[in-house]
Motif scaffolding. Structure first.
Motif, PDB file in Angstrom:
ATOM      1  N   LEU A 101       0.827  -1.207   0.000  1.00 47.92           N
ATOM      2  CA  LEU A 101       0.000   0.000   0.000  1.00 47.92           C
ATOM      3  C   LEU A 101       0.860   1.256   0.000  1.00 47.92           C
ATOM      4  N   ARG A 142      -4.949  -0.335  -4.624  1.00 51.39           N
ATOM      5  CA  ARG A 142      -4.938  -0.108  -3.178  1.00 51.39           C
ATOM      6  C   ARG A 142      -6.177  -0.710  -2.534  1.00 51.39           C
ATOM      7  N   TYR A 148      -4.079   2.413   4.321  1.00 50.71           N
ATOM      8  CA  TYR A 148      -4.868   2.641   3.108  1.00 50.71           C
ATOM      9  C   TYR A 148      -5.400   4.079   3.063  1.00 50.71           C
TER      10      TYR A 148
END
Length: 482
Positions: free
Chosen positions: A67, A76, A143
């Protein structure tokens, strides 16, 4: 390994000495020691499930690195969903497989269809609900770009498995715990001293409050159909303090133990039974879980920003999921629903955060009476909810509550082993008074300035632990099953 065991009494000093006196100049070696110690601590229960922690650690570490490198949003999202599916997949299988199978069979049986689906003999790994949420929060934060992914695997693995809070919380966020593990730590005598005091207080709550009440609670809930209303009320109140002493005691020991290693964990309990409404109760009870659901479920669903109907939906979602998190039983789901219904009125009229700020202003007599009334009412409602939480089935829950309202006479309660209710009532009164005195600082429950007062409290707590210690009681913590 249990905090309240001889094994831990030997384990902790050994790790402490190695950590500060042998490896104090090498941060990586300290983190490696924490990792090894954590795996020993967990493996003491069942070494086979160490593979689950190791696999979850490896998956989320790798996804965090990916990520950090990936800029394309679609990829992602894929990495994020891999983390969600893997973590919740393990949790769902070990904790909920048989629940869903049995519910599926019951549903078809209800409609007259008799089907056969085999269940499995699955052992629930201790602490899986806690460390699963901890690792999951890491990938979610990475994230969202709220956290930089780490490339130091040993430090990350130590974060995931940090032994003081591994099996029953607090559920730490990577944003709080991981930076502490990544930076050099120095020994702080005052913090270590506070940690030992907190551990003593936690042990007192576990040994004297929770473990002492456990045999009486078990007997009353097992034989509720033959007992009178006053005894059943006492059984419900005793369980309220049993689960509080057990769970908050664990958190206190975990936070205190972490202080010995120069690490600060978040507070998990702030005297919840002094709450004046359900909203305040949930800001004081199992704080690490309620804030986790708030940040990773309630707010992403829209929180209270949309229409009232959306807000109501989100309230029910967070409470039902919270109930389901606690266990694979309809009693927990109904417990969550019950709290959602209790919370809803204050949510609708906007008073759910009325007591969010602690004010040290002087109160007049009427205000004090009002606060006492609200506190007692909140405690009564919470205790009714605990009946659902403690009962084996929904039917038992309603039968227990029905008998409270219909069975006002009966013979005096006598426990098979001779436990006298009056002894524990007096104990709880003193416990409540003491908690009221220290209610403004959950981190320093024995933080009196006068050394003689502190010494007296030390002696009293140790004396009571020796007096109430019962070798025949199951000394494991209630939340190990969650």
């Amino acid at each position: 390994m249990l905090f309240n065991s001889i094994d831990f009494a030997i384990f902790l000093p050994v790790v402490f000495i190695l950590y500060w006196f042998v490896l104090n100049r090498n941060l990586k070696a300290q983190n490696l020691l924490l990792l090894v110690a954590s795996y020993v601590f967990y493996g003491w229960w069942d070494w086979r499930f160490l593979s689950l922690i190791a696999f979850s650690t490896l998956v989320d570490y790798t996804l965090g690195v990916l990520l950090g490198k990936e800029e394309k949003e679609s990829k992602r999202k894929i990495y994020l969903w891999i983390s969600v599916i893997v973590n919740l997949g393990f949790l769902g299988f070990f904790k909920y497989y048989n629940f869903f199978v049995e519910s599926f069979v019951d549903a078809f049986t209800f409609f007259g269809q008799d089907i056969k689906v085999g269940s499995l003999s699955i052992i629930l790994p201790v602490g899986i609900s806690f460390y699963t949420f901890q690792t999951l929060s890491y990938t979610i934060d990475v994230y969202k770009r709220n956290l930089e992914p780490t490339k130091k695997f040993i430090a990350f693995a130590a974060f995931v498995s940090f032994f003081p809070q591994l099996v029953a919380g607090p559920i730490e966020r990577a944003s709080n715990l991981l930076p502490q593990i990544l930076k050099k730590r120095t020994f702080n005598y005052c913090e270590a001293k506070d940690g030992l005091r907190l551990m003593l207080w936690g042990l007192f709550k576990k040994v004297v409050i929770a473990d002492s009440l456990s045999p009486i609670v078990n007997d009353i809930f097992s034989n509720y159909s033959t007992l009178s209303s006053p005894v059943l009320i006492m059984g419900a109140v005793f369980f309220a303090f049993q689960i509080y002493g057990d769970f908050s005691g664990y958190s206190d020991i975990a936070i205190g133990t972490s202080k010995l290693f120069g690490i600060e964990l978040m507070s998990n309990f702030k005297f919840p039974y002094f709450s004046k409404n359900i909203g305040e109760f949930w800001r004081r009870w199992h704080i690490s879980l309620s804030t986790w659901f708030r940040d990773y479920l309630y707010i992403p669903l829209g929180g209270s920003r949309g229409s009232k109907m959306v807000g109501i939906r989100n309230v029910f979602a967070i409470f039902l999921v919270s109930g389901f998190w606690h266990g694979a039983n309809w009693t927990f789901i109904f417990w969550g629903l019950f709290h959602a219904l209790l919370f809803l009125p204050s949510f609708l009229i906007g008073t759910n955060r009325k007591y969010a700020e602690v004010k040290n202003t002087r109160l007049n007599v009427l205000a004090m009476i009002s606060n006492v009334y609200r506190t007692l009412l909140t405690f009564i409602l919470v205790t009714i909810g605990w009946v659902f939480f403690r009962s084996e089935t929904i039917t038992d829950s309603f039968s227990y509550l029905k008998r409270i309202g219909s069975s006002f006479s009966g013979i005096p309660y006598i426990h098979p082993n001779g436990y006298r209710l009056v002894d524990y009532i007096v104990l709880l009164v003193f416990f409540i008074v003491y908690e009221y005195i220290i209610r403004n600082n959950e981190r320093k429950p024995i933080g009196f300035k006068n050394r003689y007062v502190r010494l007296f409290v030390y002696i009293l707590l140790v004396f009571l632990m020796l007096l109430f210690y019962d070798d025949g009681v199951d000394r494991s913590f209630i939340y190990f099953q969650f």
